[in-house]
Motif scaffolding. Structure first.
Motif, PDB file in Angstrom:
ATOM      1  N   MET A 182       0.822  -1.205   0.000  1.00  0.00           N
ATOM      2  CA  MET A 182       0.000   0.000   0.000  1.00  0.00           C
ATOM      3  C   MET A 182       0.855   1.253   0.000  1.00  0.00           C
ATOM      4  O   MET A 182       0.595   2.211  -0.740  1.00  0.00           O
ATOM      5  CB  MET A 182      -0.939  -0.024   1.204  1.00  0.00           C
ATOM      6  N   PHE A 183       1.907   1.278   0.843  1.00  0.00           N
ATOM      7  CA  PHE A 183       2.782   2.439   0.900  1.00  0.00           C
ATOM      8  C   PHE A 183       3.444   2.721  -0.446  1.00  0.00           C
ATOM      9  O   PHE A 183       3.635   3.875  -0.837  1.00  0.00           O
ATOM     10  CB  PHE A 183       3.864   2.239   1.962  1.00  0.00           C
ATOM     11  N   LEU A 184       3.821   1.657  -1.160  1.00  0.00           N
ATOM     12  CA  LEU A 184       4.527   1.817  -2.434  1.00  0.00           C
ATOM     13  C   LEU A 184       3.598   2.142  -3.596  1.00  0.00           C
ATOM     14  O   LEU A 184       4.064   2.478  -4.689  1.00  0.00           O
ATOM     15  CB  LEU A 184       5.313   0.539  -2.758  1.00  0.00           C
ATOM     16  N   ASN A 185       2.299   2.040  -3.357  1.00  0.00           N
ATOM     17  CA  ASN A 185       1.338   2.230  -4.451  1.00  0.00           C
ATOM     18  C   ASN A 185       0.278   3.263  -4.091  1.00  0.00           C
ATOM     19  O   ASN A 185      -0.889   3.108  -4.426  1.00  0.00           O
ATOM     20  CB  ASN A 185       0.672   0.889  -4.793  1.00  0.00           C
ATOM     21  N   MET A 186       0.692   4.328  -3.413  1.00  0.00           N
ATOM     22  CA  MET A 186      -0.258   5.378  -3.062  1.00  0.00           C
ATOM     23  C   MET A 186       0.114   6.701  -3.697  1.00  0.00           C
ATOM     24  O   MET A 186       1.292   7.001  -3.948  1.00  0.00           O
ATOM     25  CB  MET A 186      -0.411   5.516  -1.544  1.00  0.00           C
ATOM     26  N   THR A 187      -0.928   7.494  -3.949  1.00  0.00           N
ATOM     27  CA  THR A 187      -0.776   8.818  -4.546  1.00  0.00           C
ATOM     28  C   THR A 187      -1.574   9.816  -3.727  1.00  0.00           C
ATOM     29  O   THR A 187      -2.785   9.655  -3.563  1.00  0.00           O
ATOM     30  CB  THR A 187      -1.290   8.837  -5.996  1.00  0.00           C
ATOM     31  N   PRO A 188      -0.940  10.853  -3.170  1.00  0.00           N
ATOM     32  CA  PRO A 188      -1.669  11.860  -2.396  1.00  0.00           C
ATOM     33  C   PRO A 188      -2.193  12.983  -3.291  1.00  0.00           C
ATOM     34  O   PRO A 188      -1.554  13.362  -4.283  1.00  0.00           O
ATOM     35  CB  PRO A 188      -0.611  12.388  -1.427  1.00  0.00           C
ATOM     36  N   ALA A 189      -3.351  13.525  -2.935  1.00  0.00           N
ATOM     37  CA  ALA A 189      -3.904  14.685  -3.625  1.00  0.00           C
ATOM     38  C   ALA A 189      -3.329  15.964  -3.017  1.00  0.00           C
ATOM     39  O   ALA A 189      -2.480  15.924  -2.122  1.00  0.00           O
ATOM     40  CB  ALA A 189      -5.426  14.667  -3.539  1.00  0.00           C
ATOM     41  N   ASP A 190      -3.828  17.102  -3.495  1.00  0.00           N
ATOM     42  CA  ASP A 190      -3.268  18.398  -3.078  1.00  0.00           C
ATOM     43  C   ASP A 190      -4.087  19.081  -1.984  1.00  0.00           C
ATOM     44  O   ASP A 190      -3.965  20.294  -1.781  1.00  0.00           O
ATOM     45  CB  ASP A 190      -3.149  19.324  -4.286  1.00  0.00           C
ATOM     46  N   ASP A 191      -4.933  18.321  -1.269  1.00  0.00           N
ATOM     47  CA  ASP A 191      -5.906  18.939  -0.367  1.00  0.00           C
ATOM     48  C   ASP A 191      -5.579  18.765   1.116  1.00  0.00           C
ATOM     49  O   ASP A 191      -6.475  18.638   1.942  1.00  0.00           O
ATOM     50  CB  ASP A 191      -7.305  18.386  -0.650  1.00  0.00           C
ATOM     51  N   LEU A 192      -4.297  18.778   1.478  1.00  0.00           N
ATOM     52  CA  LEU A 192      -3.910  18.629   2.880  1.00  0.00           C
ATOM     53  C   LEU A 192      -4.447  19.787   3.725  1.00  0.00           C
ATOM     54  O   LEU A 192      -4.248  20.949   3.398  1.00  0.00           O
ATOM     55  CB  LEU A 192      -2.389  18.568   3.010  1.00  0.00           C
ATOM     56  N   GLU A 193      -5.118  19.445   4.825  1.00  0.00           N
ATOM     57  CA  GLU A 193      -5.539  20.412   5.831  1.00  0.00           C
ATOM     58  C   GLU A 193      -5.238  19.826   7.200  1.00  0.00           C
ATOM     59  O   GLU A 193      -5.078  18.612   7.343  1.00  0.00           O
ATOM     60  CB  GLU A 193      -7.033  20.741   5.699  1.00  0.00           C
ATOM     61  N   PHE A 194      -5.171  20.688   8.219  1.00  0.00           N
ATOM     62  CA  PHE A 194      -4.776  20.243   9.551  1.00  0.00           C
ATOM     63  C   PHE A 194      -5.968  20.316  10.504  1.00  0.00           C
ATOM     64  O   PHE A 194      -6.254  21.353  11.080  1.00  0.00           O
ATOM     65  CB  PHE A 194      -3.608  21.085  10.065  1.00  0.00           C
ATOM     66  N   HIS A 195      -6.649  19.171  10.642  1.00  0.00           N
ATOM     67  CA  HIS A 195      -7.800  19.082  11.540  1.00  0.00           C
ATOM     68  C   HIS A 195      -7.549  18.160  12.731  1.00  0.00           C
ATOM     69  O   HIS A 195      -8.313  18.161  13.683  1.00  0.00           O
ATOM     70  CB  HIS A 195      -9.027  18.570  10.786  1.00  0.00           C
ATOM     71  N   TYR A 196      -6.509  17.346  12.659  1.00  0.00           N
ATOM     72  CA  TYR A 196      -6.227  16.335  13.675  1.00  0.00           C
ATOM     73  C   TYR A 196      -4.768  16.464  14.122  1.00  0.00           C
ATOM     74  O   TYR A 196      -4.027  17.300  13.626  1.00  0.00           O
ATOM     75  CB  TYR A 196      -6.447  14.923  13.115  1.00  0.00           C
ATOM     76  N   GLY A 197      -4.352  15.573  15.029  1.00  0.00           N
ATOM     77  CA  GLY A 197      -2.943  15.499  15.371  1.00  0.00           C
ATOM     78  C   GLY A 197      -2.132  14.824  14.277  1.00  0.00           C
ATOM     79  O   GLY A 197      -0.965  15.144  14.067  1.00  0.00           O
ATOM     80  N   THR A 198      -2.760  13.878  13.558  1.00  0.00           N
ATOM     81  CA  THR A 198      -2.139  13.206  12.420  1.00  0.00           C
ATOM     82  C   THR A 198      -2.989  13.482  11.196  1.00  0.00           C
ATOM     83  O   THR A 198      -4.199  13.214  11.207  1.00  0.00           O
ATOM     84  CB  THR A 198      -2.032  11.691  12.657  1.00  0.00           C
ATOM     85  N   ASN A 199      -2.391  14.014  10.144  1.00  0.00           N
ATOM     86  CA  ASN A 199      -3.152  14.464   8.982  1.00  0.00           C
ATOM     87  C   ASN A 199      -2.545  13.951   7.680  1.00  0.00           C
ATOM     88  O   ASN A 199      -1.332  13.728   7.594  1.00  0.00           O
ATOM     89  CB  ASN A 199      -3.201  15.994   8.935  1.00  0.00           C
ATOM     90  N   ALA A 200      -3.386  13.807   6.685  1.00  0.00           N
ATOM     91  CA  ALA A 200      -2.941  13.450   5.345  1.00  0.00           C
ATOM     92  C   ALA A 200      -3.978  13.975   4.360  1.00  0.00           C
ATOM     93  O   ALA A 200      -5.147  14.161   4.720  1.00  0.00           O
ATOM     94  CB  ALA A 200      -2.783  11.932   5.198  1.00  0.00           C
ATOM     95  N   PRO A 201      -3.576  14.220   3.125  1.00  0.00           N
ATOM     96  CA  PRO A 201      -4.560  14.598   2.111  1.00  0.00           C
ATOM     97  C   PRO A 201      -5.367  13.380   1.674  1.00  0.00           C
ATOM     98  O   PRO A 201      -5.201  12.275   2.209  1.00  0.00           O
ATOM     99  CB  PRO A 201      -3.676  15.118   0.969  1.00  0.00           C
ATOM    100  N   THR A 202      -6.263  13.554   0.725  1.00  0.00           N
ATOM    101  CA  THR A 202      -6.923  12.418   0.091  1.00  0.00           C
ATOM    102  C   THR A 202      -5.854  11.535  -0.542  1.00  0.00           C
ATOM    103  O   THR A 202      -4.931  12.037  -1.189  1.00  0.00           O
ATOM    104  CB  THR A 202      -7.906  12.905  -0.987  1.00  0.00           C
TER     105      THR A 202
END
Length: 454
Positions: free
Chosen positions: A423-443
């Motif tokens: 999964m780690f090697l086959n993921m693509t993040p989008a450009d919509d990172l926001e900070f709502h939690y202690g740990t965050n990631a984009p779509t």
């Protein structure tokens, strides 16, 4: 009903910690450290236009860790009276004398201790809200949610405020303290009737009350999300791309952090234990831990051992760069602490992240899913089927089915499965990172996973 702006003097907390350390040394400890954690909180619950509950708490905990040679012992107490503290100190020293040897225990190297630190703006100095103000936020959020067409009931709304203070003193020269505040509110509602009801929620949480989102906007989103989930379908088992909404995508970064914890590496119980310096994520992906993020929900000026901390790029262009280490795990691995010690009053520190996030990618969410013929957009995860030793991943999920790049209908009662290595090697993040939690990631889009349905 209002609250004081401060729960207790940080100077007083530092004095208490220093006194505990001094007395522990006099009682026979070779070295010692003391932690004082103080907190005040106020919260309200609101449902169907009525105030249901008001809760207020205040507390002050102390923890003492003492060392005699390679032995250590920890004790804690909420009773700060003289009658309680002196026996606690004597008990800690007596426990350390008979504790088993631990060659890795001990205070941090004095050269690694923080001597100064930045103002992280984590304490809101504005007057603390009263129950009436908190109730008004919750009421506005619920009212807006119930106004959404299709919403039929409320699970309740709530609002809270808290302030906490931390003071740490060690016998090898560290003394420091800081305080932080948090303000939040949430709303959860139901849509539909009878057995065809669906629930969803929304929230806002910030260090500063004036940075919170509009309660009406948060409530409206909660209502709309609940309505969107009505009439879910089941899907057949198949292998498809899976897209994680930001509400749940941070969990993937959290699984990674668990796998690089110094404790897991030292025990040999992580599927990443041999991957230092290797390609662990897809190229272009970076994951950062930043304890000095201004107003960050988990920001802190120094770590749980008084060690100087700072921003770490844990994954750089897909490459694993470091483990998360406190002093003990670093010694066990023959390395230096990374300033990731975290702790409570009841025991020794352990490694942990602060403001952890995956950096934003370069594609929009629309572009991320545009070429997906059949796929799953996940908005909620259920259960924790993660094997930290093998990386096997299996969790319940619900969300929306994707057809030809569009979300077409809600789905539920499904399981998504794969292996975190793949999964780690086959993921693509989008450009919509926001900070709502202690740990965050984009779509995040992940290829090659399995959906288990009907």
């Amino acid at each position: 009903m209002s609250m004081p702006a401060t729960a207790a003097s940080t100077e007083s907390a530092l004095d208490t910690a220093a006194m505990l350390v001094e007395r522990a040394r006099k009682a026979g400890a070779d070295a010692a450290e003391a932690l004082v954690i103080e907190g005040t909180s106020l919260g309200v619950s609101w449902r169907l236009g009525k105030l249901e509950d008001v809760e207020r708490s205040e507390g002050r905990d102390v923890g003492l860790r003492v060392f005699i040679g390679n032995k250590q012992a920890s004790v804690s107490s909420t009773d700060l009276s003289e009658a309680a503290l002196q026996p606690m100190i004597e008990r800690a020293v007596a426990m350390a004398r008979v504790a088993p040897d631990d060659p890795w225990c001990g205070l941090a190297d004095p050269a690694r201790l923080a001597r100064d630190w930045p103002d992280l703006e984590i304490e809101d100095k504005a007057p603390a809200p009263g129950a009436e103000q908190l109730a008004a936020r919750a009421a506005q959020a619920e009212e807006a949610a119930l106004a959404v067409e299709g919403v039929t009931n409320s699970s309740g709304a709530g609002a809270s405020y808290g302030r906490s203070g931390v003071a740490l003193v060690t016998s090898n020269g560290f003394a420091g303290s800081y305080a932080g505040t948090s303000s939040s509110f949430s709303c959860s509602v139901l849509a539909g009737e009878g057995t065809a009801m669906e629930r969803d929620y929304e929230f806002s949480s910030k260090r500063y009350a004036d940075a919170l989102e509009s309660p009406a906007e948060v409530g409206r989103r909660a209502g709309e999300k609940a309505v969107r989930r009505l009439n879910p379908r089941k899907v057949k088992s198949q292998a498809v791309p899976i897209v994680y909404d930001p509400r749940v995508s941070g969990g993937l970064a959290g699984h990674f952090a668990s796998a690089i914890s110094g404790a897991a590496i030292a025990r040999g119980t992580s599927f990443l234990k041999k991957e230092m310096g290797k390609q662990v994520f897809a190229k272009g992906i970076s994951i950062v831990d930043d304890p000095h993020m201004k107003r960050g929900l988990r920001s802190k000026p120094f770590d749980g051992e008084g060690v100087k901390n700072g921003r770490w790029t844990l994954i750089e262009d897909g490459i694993l760069t470091t483990w998360l280490l406190d002093t003990a795990t670093a010694r066990q691995l023959g390395l230096e602490t990374t300033g990731h010690a975290a702790r409570g009053t009841g025991g020794p520190p352990s490694p942990s992240t602060t403001n952890l996030y995956m950096e934003a990618g370069c594609v929009s969410v629309k572009e991320l899913i545009a070429d997906i013929k059949q796929g799953l957009y996940v908005t909620e995860m259920i259960g924790m089927g993660i094997n930290g030793v093998t990386g096997d991943y299996s969790r319940g999920a619900s969300g929306f089915w994707i057809e030809n790049g569009e979300l077409v209908y809600p789905v539920s009662e499904i399981t998504v499965a794969g292996n975190l290595r793949d999964m780690f090697l086959n993921m693509t993040p989008a450009d919509d990172l926001e900070f709502h939690y202690g740990t965050n990631a984009p779509t995040i889009r992940v290829e090659g996973m399995t959906v288990a349905g009907s």
